[in-house]
Write a protein that holds these residues in place. Structure first.
Motif, PDB file in Angstrom:
ATOM      1  N   SER A 166       0.326  -4.450  -5.857  1.00  0.00           N
ATOM      2  CA  SER A 166       0.514  -3.077  -5.397  1.00  0.00           C
ATOM      3  C   SER A 166      -0.794  -2.305  -5.476  1.00  0.00           C
ATOM      4  CB  SER A 166       1.577  -2.372  -6.248  1.00  0.00           C
ATOM      5  OG  SER A 166       2.814  -3.037  -6.166  1.00  0.00           O
ATOM      6  N   PHE A 167      -1.055  -1.486  -4.440  1.00  0.00           N
ATOM      7  CA  PHE A 167      -2.270  -0.681  -4.370  1.00  0.00           C
ATOM      8  C   PHE A 167      -1.915   0.772  -4.085  1.00  0.00           C
ATOM      9  CE2 PHE A 167      -3.596  -4.963  -3.532  1.00  0.00           C
ATOM     10  CZ  PHE A 167      -4.807  -5.070  -4.187  1.00  0.00           C
ATOM     11  N   ALA A 168      -2.397   1.661  -4.949  1.00  0.00           N
ATOM     12  CA  ALA A 168      -2.253   3.095  -4.732  1.00  0.00           C
ATOM     13  C   ALA A 168      -3.447   3.562  -3.904  1.00  0.00           C
ATOM     14  CB  ALA A 168      -2.200   3.823  -6.070  1.00  0.00           C
ATOM     15  N   VAL A 169      -3.186   4.034  -2.700  1.00  0.00           N
ATOM     16  CA  VAL A 169      -4.242   4.428  -1.766  1.00  0.00           C
ATOM     17  C   VAL A 169      -4.513   5.925  -1.905  1.00  0.00           C
ATOM     18  CG1 VAL A 169      -4.887   4.603   0.672  1.00  0.00           C
ATOM     19  CG2 VAL A 169      -3.659   2.579  -0.168  1.00  0.00           C
ATOM     20  N   GLU A 170      -5.778   6.269  -2.028  1.00  0.00           N
ATOM     21  CA  GLU A 170      -6.162   7.680  -2.145  1.00  0.00           C
ATOM     22  C   GLU A 170      -6.149   8.323  -0.760  1.00  0.00           C
ATOM     23  OE1 GLU A 170      -9.857   6.969  -4.236  1.00  0.00           O
ATOM     24  OE2 GLU A 170      -8.970   7.732  -6.089  1.00  0.00           O
ATOM     25  N   GLY A 171      -4.925   8.540  -0.259  1.00  0.00           N
ATOM     26  CA  GLY A 171      -4.748   9.096   1.073  1.00  0.00           C
ATOM     27  C   GLY A 171      -3.271   9.301   1.349  1.00  0.00           C
ATOM     28  N   THR A 172      -2.897   9.377   2.627  1.00  0.00           N
ATOM     29  CA  THR A 172      -1.517   9.612   3.039  1.00  0.00           C
ATOM     30  C   THR A 172      -0.870   8.308   3.493  1.00  0.00           C
ATOM     31  OG1 THR A 172      -2.074   9.998   5.370  1.00  0.00           O
ATOM     32  CG2 THR A 172      -2.216  11.890   3.874  1.00  0.00           C
ATOM     33  N   PHE A 173       0.424   8.383   3.802  1.00  0.00           N
ATOM     34  CA  PHE A 173       1.104   7.215   4.350  1.00  0.00           C
ATOM     35  C   PHE A 173       0.463   6.783   5.653  1.00  0.00           C
ATOM     36  CE2 PHE A 173       4.246   5.597   7.423  1.00  0.00           C
ATOM     37  CZ  PHE A 173       4.516   4.380   6.826  1.00  0.00           C
ATOM     38  N   ASP A 174       0.064   7.739   6.486  1.00  0.00           N
ATOM     39  CA  ASP A 174      -0.573   7.370   7.752  1.00  0.00           C
ATOM     40  C   ASP A 174      -1.847   6.574   7.510  1.00  0.00           C
ATOM     41  OD1 ASP A 174       1.401   8.515   9.297  1.00  0.00           O
ATOM     42  OD2 ASP A 174       0.383  10.447   9.452  1.00  0.00           O
ATOM     43  N   ASP A 175      -2.598   6.897   6.441  1.00  0.00           N
ATOM     44  CA  ASP A 175      -3.777   6.103   6.091  1.00  0.00           C
ATOM     45  C   ASP A 175      -3.362   4.670   5.742  1.00  0.00           C
ATOM     46  OD1 ASP A 175      -5.810   8.119   6.328  1.00  0.00           O
ATOM     47  OD2 ASP A 175      -5.096   8.981   4.465  1.00  0.00           O
ATOM     48  N   CYS A 176      -2.307   4.545   4.958  1.00  0.00           N
ATOM     49  CA  CYS A 176      -1.821   3.206   4.585  1.00  0.00           C
ATOM     50  C   CYS A 176      -1.399   2.420   5.817  1.00  0.00           C
ATOM     51  CB  CYS A 176      -0.632   3.332   3.626  1.00  0.00           C
ATOM     52  SG  CYS A 176      -0.985   4.180   2.071  1.00  0.00           S
ATOM     53  N   LEU A 232       0.850  -1.187   0.000  1.00  0.00           N
ATOM     54  CA  LEU A 232       0.000   0.000   0.000  1.00  0.00           C
ATOM     55  C   LEU A 232       0.888   1.239   0.000  1.00  0.00           C
ATOM     56  CD1 LEU A 232      -2.564  -0.937   2.828  1.00  0.00           C
ATOM     57  CD2 LEU A 232      -2.694  -1.485   0.402  1.00  0.00           C
ATOM     58  N   TYR A 233       0.630   2.159  -0.935  1.00  0.00           N
ATOM     59  CA  TYR A 233       1.401   3.407  -0.939  1.00  0.00           C
ATOM     60  C   TYR A 233       0.462   4.572  -1.242  1.00  0.00           C
ATOM     61  CZ  TYR A 233       1.422   3.432  -6.107  1.00  0.00           C
ATOM     62  OH  TYR A 233       1.053   3.467  -7.434  1.00  0.00           O
ATOM     63  N   PRO A 234       0.775   5.780  -0.738  1.00  0.00           N
ATOM     64  CA  PRO A 234      -0.104   6.931  -0.947  1.00  0.00           C
ATOM     65  C   PRO A 234      -0.023   7.442  -2.389  1.00  0.00           C
ATOM     66  CG  PRO A 234       1.845   7.603   0.265  1.00  0.00           C
ATOM     67  CD  PRO A 234       1.929   6.115   0.129  1.00  0.00           C
ATOM     68  N   LYS A 235      -1.142   7.404  -3.068  1.00  0.00           N
ATOM     69  CA  LYS A 235      -1.178   7.799  -4.476  1.00  0.00           C
ATOM     70  C   LYS A 235      -0.754   9.256  -4.651  1.00  0.00           C
ATOM     71  CE  LYS A 235      -4.289   7.876  -8.499  1.00  0.00           C
ATOM     72  NZ  LYS A 235      -5.667   7.607  -8.968  1.00  0.00           N
ATOM     73  N   GLY A 236       0.172   9.482  -5.583  1.00  0.00           N
ATOM     74  CA  GLY A 236       0.613  10.836  -5.883  1.00  0.00           C
ATOM     75  C   GLY A 236       1.568  11.432  -4.876  1.00  0.00           C
TER      76      GLY A 236
END
Length: 434
Positions: free
Chosen positions: A181-191, A158-162
């Motif tokens: 791999s998954f681009a998460v629509e959030g921050t590293f803390d969300d991941c 999981l990594y923060p998208k963008g």
């Protein structure tokens, strides 16, 4: 025998390294720490001819009742098969280059060793694991490379998208066997939160989940090795054998610093650790008495994105190991802005001819501030965490030139990629895992 217990367990129930490694996070959500830290004879690192030899001696002490010596030697030599040179910038300032592994980041040390340790135990048990890992940049690619193709292991990144560099993202999404791999629509803390929630969610309890972030003790023990290897190299350059050293650690999730603390507790003489953070300032604030323990803040995006962590997991481990008084006495911290990072990259290149990545520059700026404030003459080793070629845009912004091309990165351009975008919720992750 060395055993491990959760930072949140008042009864200190002990488990073997094998269990701590394969679980990653303790069932109560805590982080595993050792019930004792062995003292390692200085000869284990001062007479070593490579970091692999340091690893065989040191990890042999930690794991001697769980892995036979010949098996451990094979694991360590296969994992740590790349150099870790110490580069002098002046008579009393050195850079320890930790980016000569396959993904050009210090994370290769822990991830490669941990993958082989896990595979060793899983083969014996006839079991498999799903590795959940949150990354702010470099951890994910090191884990993907280190674990790819291991028979008993699958990896979910999981990594923060963008919020990672273009080169880092290419490393994360390159197609590898057994890796998603998954681009998460959030921050590293969300991941990171999603990973932690998955471990304690009853609906996922039947899955063989584990971690490869620095929340896993199996990542930290191998990282402690390069602190000892650095001391060996300083001695070979003519410094007094056994003399105290300062270490400057560019810091985010505090795993690298925790590994250094473990090395010091094993017997490496360290006068002071310098924790150099970017604008994610909780830990320097805590060290300076400006923030209470666990008074975290939301993540702030910076040029040194792999350290963009507002809620560092390993603070809990450090706080439990040392307590607030010793932690504040032993570690000096500072916060380095984007502007100061770029300025330090430029100054280091102009005065020393050395090209530093933004994370390394945060550390170099941190040690310069420490010396200016304390006048401490102790020789200092600043950790160079990643290859500058991973951050061509930032390097160009600071120096007006891009870093030379790196073969390991150029190869990725011709390989297929695979990535899926998901929302920043546990439910989104569960939908895939189930």
């Amino acid at each position: 025998m060395i055993r491990y217990y959760s930072t949140r367990d008042p009864h200190k129930n002990l488990v073997r390294f094998e269990e701590a490694l394969l679980k990653g996070l303790a069932p109560d959500g805590g982080l595993y720490i050792p019930n004792r830290i062995p003292k390692i004879e200085p000869e284990a690192w001062l007479e070593a001819r490579s970091i692999a030899e340091v690893g065989i001696a040191v990890l042999g002490t930690w794991l001697k009742d769980e892995i036979p010596a010949h098996d451990l030697e094979a694991i360590v030599r296969d994992a740590l098969n790349f150099p870790c040179p110490l580069v002098p910038l002046s008579d009393d300032l050195f850079v320890l280059e930790l980016f000569h592994g396959p993904t050009l980041s210090f994370k290769d040390f822990g991830a490669r060793t941990m993958a082989r340790l896990m595979q060793y135990f899983l083969r014996q048990r006839g079991e498999r694991r799903i590795i959940l890992v949150a990354t702010s940049g470099d951890t994910g690619s090191a884990v993907a490379d280190g674990f790819a193709g291991q028979d008993n292991i699958e990896v979910v990144l999981l990594y923060p998208k963008g919020m990672v560099s273009e080169v880092q993202e290419r490393q994360l999404i390159t197609e590898r066997p057994g890796v998603r791999s998954f681009a998460v629509e959030g921050t590293f803390d969300d991941c990171q939160r999603m990973v932690k929630e998955a471990f304690v969610d009853p609906g996922l309890a039947h899955l063989p989940l584990s971690s490869a972030n620095s929340i896993n003790i199996g990542r930290l023990l191998p990282q402690a090795l390069y602190y000892l290897w650095a001391a060996r190299q300083v001695n070979s350059l003519g410094e007094r054998v056994g003399a105290e050293i300062n270490f400057c650690v560019p810091s985010g999730n505090l795993g690298n610093l925790t590994a250094g603390i473990l090395a010091a507790l094993m017997g490496q003489p360290v006068r002071r650790f310098i924790a150099a953070h970017n604008d994610n300032h909780f830990f320097p604030d805590f060290l300076q008495g400006k923030a209470e323990a666990y008074q975290f803040h939301p993540t702030i995006a910076t040029l040194s994105n792999a350290m963009d962590v507002g809620s560092p997991s390993n603070f809990e481990r450090l706080y439990t190991l040392l307590g607030p008084e010793k932690l504040r006495a032993w570690v000096w911290g500072t916060t380095v802005s984007n502007e100061a990072t770029l300025a330090r990259m430029k100054k280091t290149h102009q005065t020393c001819g050395y090209m530093a990545c933004p994370h390394t520059a945060v550390g170099l700026e941190g040690q310069a501030r420490y010396r200016a404030q304390t006048a401490d003459p102790t020789p200092t080793i600043s950790l160079a965490c990643a290859h500058p070629a991973k951050f061509p845009e930032v390097v160009f912004s600071a120096l007006g030139q891009e870093p030379p091309p790196e073969q390991a990165l150029q190869v990725l351009c011709n390989r297929p990629t695979r990535v899926q975008t998901i929302g920043p919720t546990l439910q989104a992750l569960k939908a895939f895992l189930l």
